[in-house]
Design a protein around this motif. Structure first.
Motif, PDB file in Angstrom:
ATOM      1  N   THR A 181       1.267  -1.309  -0.451  1.00 29.08           N
ATOM      2  CA  THR A 181      -0.215  -0.167   0.383  1.00 29.08           C
ATOM      3  C   THR A 181       0.803   1.644  -0.271  1.00 29.08           C
ATOM      4  O   THR A 181       2.083   1.564   0.781  1.00 29.08           O
ATOM      5  CB  THR A 181      -0.857   0.459   1.542  1.00 29.08           C
TER       6      THR A 181
ATOM      7  N   SER B  95       1.098  -3.076   4.490  1.00 32.17           N
ATOM      8  CA  SER B  95       0.720  -2.148   4.613  1.00 32.17           C
ATOM      9  C   SER B  95       1.574  -2.578   6.006  1.00 32.17           C
ATOM     10  O   SER B  95       1.590  -3.059   6.538  1.00 32.17           O
ATOM     11  CB  SER B  95      -0.930  -2.512   5.232  1.00 32.17           C
TER      12      SER B  95
ATOM     13  N   MET C 232      -7.603   5.028   1.228  1.00 32.65           N
ATOM     14  CA  MET C 232      -8.154   4.686  -0.488  1.00 32.65           C
ATOM     15  C   MET C 232      -9.295   5.881  -0.394  1.00 32.65           C
ATOM     16  O   MET C 232      -9.298   6.031  -1.245  1.00 32.65           O
ATOM     17  CB  MET C 232      -9.252   3.411   0.116  1.00 32.65           C
TER      18      MET C 232
ATOM     19  N   MET D 288     -10.828  -7.382  12.127  1.00 31.88           N
ATOM     20  CA  MET D 288     -11.148  -6.947  10.624  1.00 31.88           C
ATOM     21  C   MET D 288     -11.365  -5.713  10.181  1.00 31.88           C
ATOM     22  O   MET D 288     -11.035  -4.503   9.233  1.00 31.88           O
ATOM     23  CB  MET D 288     -11.585  -8.066   9.849  1.00 31.88           C
ATOM     24  N   MET D 289     -12.409  -5.511  11.622  1.00 27.91           N
ATOM     25  CA  MET D 289     -12.474  -3.869  11.600  1.00 27.91           C
ATOM     26  C   MET D 289     -11.282  -3.145  11.539  1.00 27.91           C
ATOM     27  O   MET D 289     -11.388  -2.169  11.278  1.00 27.91           O
ATOM     28  CB  MET D 289     -13.287  -3.267  12.563  1.00 27.91           C
ATOM     29  N   LYS D 290     -10.033  -3.064  12.543  1.00 23.13           N
ATOM     30  CA  LYS D 290      -9.273  -2.201  12.258  1.00 23.13           C
ATOM     31  C   LYS D 290      -8.189  -2.756  11.391  1.00 23.13           C
ATOM     32  O   LYS D 290      -7.786  -1.423  10.592  1.00 23.13           O
ATOM     33  CB  LYS D 290      -7.985  -2.915  14.089  1.00 23.13           C
ATOM     34  N   TYR D 291      -8.361  -3.538  10.203  1.00 23.68           N
ATOM     35  CA  TYR D 291      -7.360  -3.641   9.599  1.00 23.68           C
ATOM     36  C   TYR D 291      -8.101  -2.610   7.822  1.00 23.68           C
ATOM     37  O   TYR D 291      -7.518  -2.154   7.284  1.00 23.68           O
ATOM     38  CB  TYR D 291      -7.666  -5.062   8.440  1.00 23.68           C
ATOM     39  N   ALA D 292      -9.454  -2.864   8.016  1.00 23.10           N
ATOM     40  CA  ALA D 292     -10.452  -1.648   7.175  1.00 23.10           C
ATOM     41  C   ALA D 292     -10.111  -0.372   7.748  1.00 23.10           C
ATOM     42  O   ALA D 292     -10.162   0.521   6.983  1.00 23.10           O
ATOM     43  CB  ALA D 292     -12.323  -2.145   7.207  1.00 23.10           C
ATOM     44  N   GLU D 293     -10.202   0.052   9.026  1.00 16.54           N
ATOM     45  CA  GLU D 293      -9.735   0.961   9.674  1.00 16.54           C
ATOM     46  C   GLU D 293      -8.193   1.637   8.634  1.00 16.54           C
ATOM     47  O   GLU D 293      -8.180   2.920   8.433  1.00 16.54           O
ATOM     48  CB  GLU D 293     -10.255   1.387  11.088  1.00 16.54           C
ATOM     49  N   SER D 294      -7.360   0.797   8.960  1.00 18.09           N
ATOM     50  CA  SER D 294      -5.936   0.865   8.118  1.00 18.09           C
ATOM     51  C   SER D 294      -5.957   1.585   6.913  1.00 18.09           C
ATOM     52  O   SER D 294      -4.881   2.349   6.478  1.00 18.09           O
ATOM     53  CB  SER D 294      -4.881   0.024   9.188  1.00 18.09           C
ATOM     54  N   LEU D 295      -6.621   0.734   6.436  1.00 23.89           N
ATOM     55  CA  LEU D 295      -6.763   1.466   5.182  1.00 23.89           C
ATOM     56  C   LEU D 295      -7.524   2.574   4.684  1.00 23.89           C
ATOM     57  O   LEU D 295      -7.127   2.823   3.063  1.00 23.89           O
ATOM     58  CB  LEU D 295      -7.208  -0.334   3.935  1.00 23.89           C
ATOM     59  N   SER D 296      -8.764   2.416   5.142  1.00 21.18           N
ATOM     60  CA  SER D 296      -9.134   3.933   4.849  1.00 21.18           C
ATOM     61  C   SER D 296      -8.788   5.116   4.292  1.00 21.18           C
ATOM     62  O   SER D 296      -9.149   5.520   3.293  1.00 21.18           O
ATOM     63  CB  SER D 296     -10.529   4.016   6.014  1.00 21.18           C
TER      64      SER D 296
END
Length: 313
Positions: free
Chosen positions: A3, A48, A174, A163-171
């Motif tokens: 990333t 990431s 993105m 999973m929620m933390k992974y998504a937050e780290s990519l937000s």
């Protein structure tokens, strides 16, 4: 793959066209598009700053299809409209097994003790539609559909939190990428519309041939008005379980038992239109219904109120 903290600039012209010594959609592009690709296994690793993930695919196949998503003559897998100066192409990717695994990195913001996130699916497919300009092969719009059959996913509570933390780290990454695409998309769309209108203006006095009219109608039938991404799962069985291994001693001490939740979804669909402007028509959406008309009127009213306030300021 890794990333990026800042989004990279656009790729520019097609490398296939440049390598072939051409600047527009031509023979080299058609040859590459007609290839049938078969890969026994492929592994994609994503790094990431907060986590690392891996995608493993078995029996991957990629090939061209017609607009009805059927394998046929390669000449039927593309629709070229000379008046618009655009071409539509259709691709399909299929696989037998997909394995996804994600885990926190040592220097990430995750908890010291985390449970790796794992997901194994059976066969699935991705349908890809591309609309490009013939003069420079740049992509004007795209449509990606991710189709899965029956899916069983067992998650513990710690995995769900991870999973929620992974998504937050990519937000953040993105969001920066989305802002870049939005800043570049209106220009490309406007150029295409201006070019199409200009070609129509000089072509109308001379009259159009029946073949050109039929090609235009066929192009409109399968045209992508804007880029979109879709996920369709026929059946999803989601089990969320208490992570008893991490709290086994505490549960036995207090005489407590772990719990679980089972959720079943049928024909679950997600549709994402990243470039859609507030107040624009939604009739070209995949799952359009008359109920969206009320939403459209409400959105137009909000946009007009926002514009009036902005003009006063």
């Amino acid at each position: 793959m890794r990333t990026c903290e800042e989004p990279r600039p656009p790729n520019g012209q097609s490398p296939i066209a440049l390598a072939a010594g051409q600047s527009e959609y031509g023979f080299a592009e058609k040859v590459v598009e007609g290839m049938f690709i078969v890969v026994n296994s492929i592994t994609i690793k994503i790094h990431s700053k907060a986590f690392h993930a891996s995608f493993e695919l078995w029996q991957l196949q990629g090939y061209s299809v017609n607009p009805n998503w059927q394998q046929s003559d390669l000449r039927l897998t593309r629709i070229t409209d000379p008046q618009r100066g655009e071409v539509l192409t259709f691709k399909e990717l299929t696989w037998q097994t997909l394995r996804i695994e994600a885990d926190a990195t040592d220097n990430g913001d995750q908890d010291p003790v985390t449970t790796p996130l794992r997901l194994i699916t059976n066969q699935g497919r991705i349908q890809i539609s591309l609309k490009r300009r013939t003069k420079d092969c740049n992509v004007v719009a795209s449509k990606l559909m991710f189709l899965l059959d029956d899916l069983l996913w067992v998650l513990t509570d710690s995995q769900l939190k991870a999973m929620m933390k992974y998504a937050e780290s990519l937000s953040e990454a993105m969001e920066k990428s989305a802002q870049q695409r939005k800043s570049l998309a209106p220009e490309s769309v406007q150029v295409g519309e201006v070019q199409y209108c200009a070609q129509q203006s000089w072509a109308q006095p001379f009259g159009g041939s029946p073949s050109a009219s039929s090609i235009g109608q066929y192009f409109d039938k399968h045209d992508m008005k804007e880029s979109s991404y879709h996920l369709l799962i026929s059946r999803l069985d989601l089990h969320i379980c208490d992570d008893s291994h991490a709290r086994e001693s505490g549960a036995l001490k207090h005489g407590m038992l772990g719990g679980a939740i089972q959720l079943t979804f049928r024909r679950m669909a997600f549709d994402y239109y990243p470039f859609h402007r507030a107040g624009d028509a939604c009739k070209h959406w995949v799952r359009y219904s008359e109920a969206m008309e009320t939403r459209g009127q409400w959105a137009k009213k909000l946009v007009s109120e926002f514009q009036s306030k902005t003009e006063k300021l």
